[in-house]
Design a protein around this motif. Structure first.
Motif, mmCIF file in Angstrom:
data_model
loop_
_atom_site.group_PDB
_atom_site.id
_atom_site.type_symbol
_atom_site.label_atom_id
_atom_site.label_comp_id
_atom_site.label_asym_id
_atom_site.label_seq_id
_atom_site.Cartn_x
_atom_site.Cartn_y
_atom_site.Cartn_z
ATOM 1 N N UNK A 52 39.686 -65.358 20.752
ATOM 2 C CA UNK A 52 38.972 -65.989 21.856
ATOM 3 C C UNK A 52 37.653 -66.574 21.400
ATOM 4 N N UNK A 53 36.937 -65.843 20.563
ATOM 5 C CA UNK A 53 35.648 -66.311 20.056
ATOM 6 C C UNK A 53 35.818 -67.578 19.231
ATOM 7 N N UNK A 54 36.854 -67.612 18.387
ATOM 8 C CA UNK A 54 37.100 -68.793 17.567
ATOM 9 C C UNK A 54 37.410 -70.002 18.438
ATOM 10 N N UNK A 55 38.186 -69.772 19.472
ATOM 11 C CA UNK A 55 38.560 -70.870 20.372
ATOM 12 C C UNK A 55 37.336 -71.438 21.083
ATOM 13 N N UNK A 56 36.379 -70.586 21.391
ATOM 14 C CA UNK A 56 35.166 -71.016 22.093
ATOM 15 C C UNK A 56 34.005 -71.348 21.157
ATOM 16 N N UNK A 57 34.285 -71.355 19.848
ATOM 17 C CA UNK A 57 33.242 -71.590 18.851
ATOM 18 C C UNK A 57 32.109 -70.585 18.996
ATOM 19 N N UNK A 58 32.476 -69.336 19.241
ATOM 20 C CA UNK A 58 31.502 -68.264 19.452
ATOM 21 C C UNK A 58 31.601 -67.239 18.328
ATOM 22 N N UNK A 59 30.476 -66.626 17.991
ATOM 23 C CA UNK A 59 30.466 -65.591 16.954
ATOM 24 C C UNK A 59 30.567 -64.191 17.534
ATOM 25 N N UNK A 60 30.260 -64.039 18.831
ATOM 26 C CA UNK A 60 30.155 -62.740 19.513
ATOM 27 C C UNK A 60 29.084 -61.874 18.856
ATOM 28 N N UNK A 61 28.071 -62.512 18.278
ATOM 29 C CA UNK A 61 26.967 -61.803 17.629
ATOM 30 C C UNK A 61 25.651 -62.217 18.264
ATOM 31 N N UNK A 62 24.825 -61.237 18.579
ATOM 32 C CA UNK A 62 23.461 -61.466 19.049
ATOM 33 C C UNK A 62 22.512 -60.887 18.004
ATOM 34 N N UNK A 89 27.841 -54.233 24.244
ATOM 35 C CA UNK A 89 29.130 -53.570 24.077
ATOM 36 C C UNK A 89 30.033 -53.789 25.292
ATOM 37 N N UNK A 90 29.432 -53.783 26.480
ATOM 38 C CA UNK A 90 30.209 -54.022 27.703
ATOM 39 C C UNK A 90 30.848 -55.399 27.684
ATOM 40 N N UNK A 91 30.208 -56.337 27.006
ATOM 41 C CA UNK A 91 30.695 -57.719 26.979
ATOM 42 C C UNK A 91 31.333 -58.079 25.633
ATOM 43 N N UNK A 92 31.581 -57.045 24.821
ATOM 44 C CA UNK A 92 32.253 -57.213 23.522
ATOM 45 C C UNK A 92 31.484 -58.136 22.582
ATOM 46 N N UNK A 93 30.172 -57.932 22.565
ATOM 47 C CA UNK A 93 29.291 -58.592 21.593
ATOM 48 C C UNK A 93 28.776 -57.550 20.608
ATOM 49 N N UNK A 94 28.430 -58.001 19.424
ATOM 50 C CA UNK A 94 27.837 -57.134 18.410
ATOM 51 C C UNK A 94 26.357 -57.454 18.267
ATOM 52 N N UNK A 95 25.573 -56.447 17.887
ATOM 53 C CA UNK A 95 24.139 -56.617 17.681
ATOM 54 C C UNK A 95 23.840 -56.594 16.194
ATOM 55 N N UNK A 96 23.072 -57.567 15.751
ATOM 56 C CA UNK A 96 22.662 -57.636 14.350
ATOM 57 C C UNK A 96 21.138 -57.607 14.272
#
Length: 315
Positions: A52-62, A89-96
């Motif tokens: 899904x992230x690839x399709x939306x050009x998203x990294x899912x990283x903050x 985490x609730x929104x399936x994002x990772x923190x860096x």
């Protein structure tokens, strides 16, 4: 292979509900979430977040960028990261976590930045991804913070109510907005009472505040309360008074600001403003994710201060 439809049938809900639980859990009731999560576990279903992230050009990283030195003796930034991570985490994002030196390594969907100085403003304005600041600012960036002015105003008012007749402000020698606001809260209270303001500023180190008390002890009259811009400075003031033979809180009062850790290890414990760092971190995450989706400006989210009573003001 298990599909979204299979999960919906198992949980006896619609496919749309399952999708909302996965993508927007904050907008679904706890009961529905529990039904769907149980069905996902039983069917061993794992959403394909990467696809899904690839399709939306998203990294899912903050990226959380801390632009100042981290003091490992306090859990301040750890609490901030916990709060942010809970929301992500609730929104399936990772923190860096990044610093000045590795800020540009790797891509991300947005930034949470704290510890900004005036010299950082221009490069932050040039960032192409959404930004939310942790800490108030006067440069137009969206931010989350405590009501700093209200905090010192309340503590100054409280010290006067406890019978202290002289208020000395001990501030942080910094041009950051939060310091200006904390100072202005003290000034507003003493001006309302038509008192003479007394302000002193140091680097945010306890030994500097302690040395100030020792050098000026002969001029520090009884019935004085020190309104400090941080718990670290308050500890220094407390130690200085004790070293000089003063009695806290009988003759001298001390208040701090932060309420994360240092106020608890002081003796006596410091009366301070307790910042809700975990909750504020969660709010930073929520605001940034909203900004990523809507591209709307979030403005300022201000948490009202809470007084944490210790033993450094009279009962």
């Amino acid at each position: 292979m298990t599909t979204l439809v299979d999960v919906a049938k198992k949980a006896n809900v619609s496919k749309m509900t399952v999708s909302r639980v996965i993508n927007h859990p904050d907008k679904v009731t706890d009961e529905l979430k529990q039904l769907v999560y149980e069905a996902m576990r039983e069917l061993d279903y794992h959403p394909n977040v990467i696809a899904k992230a690839l399709a939306n050009n998203s990294t899912r990283i903050i990226k959380l960028c801390i632009l100042e030195d981290i003091d490992t003796t306090e859990p301040y930034y750890m609490n901030l990261m916990i709060g942010i991570a809970k929301t992500l985490d609730l929104h399936q994002y990772s923190l860096q976590l990044v610093t000045r030196n590795n800020f540009d390594i790797g891509n991300c969907d947005g930034y949470i930045i704290t510890g900004m100085r005036e010299s950082d403003v221009e490069w932050i304005k040039k960032l192409k991804k959404p930004v939310v600041m942790f800490g108030e600012n006067r440069y137009g960036f969206d931010y989350v913070d405590t009501n700093n002015k209200s905090g010192t105003y309340i503590l100054s008012q409280l010290a006067l109510k406890k019978g202290y007749e002289r208020l000395i402000y001990v501030g942080i020698d910094s041009k950051e907005s939060f310091e200006y606001s904390r100072e202005s809260g003290y000034l507003q209270q003493v001006q309302e009472k038509r008192m003479m303001p007394e302000l002193h500023r140091f680097g945010n180190h306890s030994h500097l505040a302690e040395e100030f008390v020792e050098k000026n002890w002969d001029n520090i009259t009884k019935n004085t309360a020190f309104i400090c811009a941080s718990d670290r400075l308050a500890i220094g003031i407390e130690r200085g008074i004790s070293r000089c033979g003063g009695k806290i809180p009988e003759d001298y009062g001390v208040t701090g600001f932060d309420g994360v850790f240092l106020n608890q290890v002081a003796s006596p414990k410091i009366t301070t403003i307790k910042q809700s760092i975990i909750e504020m971190g969660s709010a930073c995450g929520e605001n940034l994710l909203d900004k990523i989706v809507t591209e709307d400006k979030q403005g300022a989210l201000i948490f009202e201060p809470k007084v944490n009573l210790g033993g450094t003001l009279r009962v």
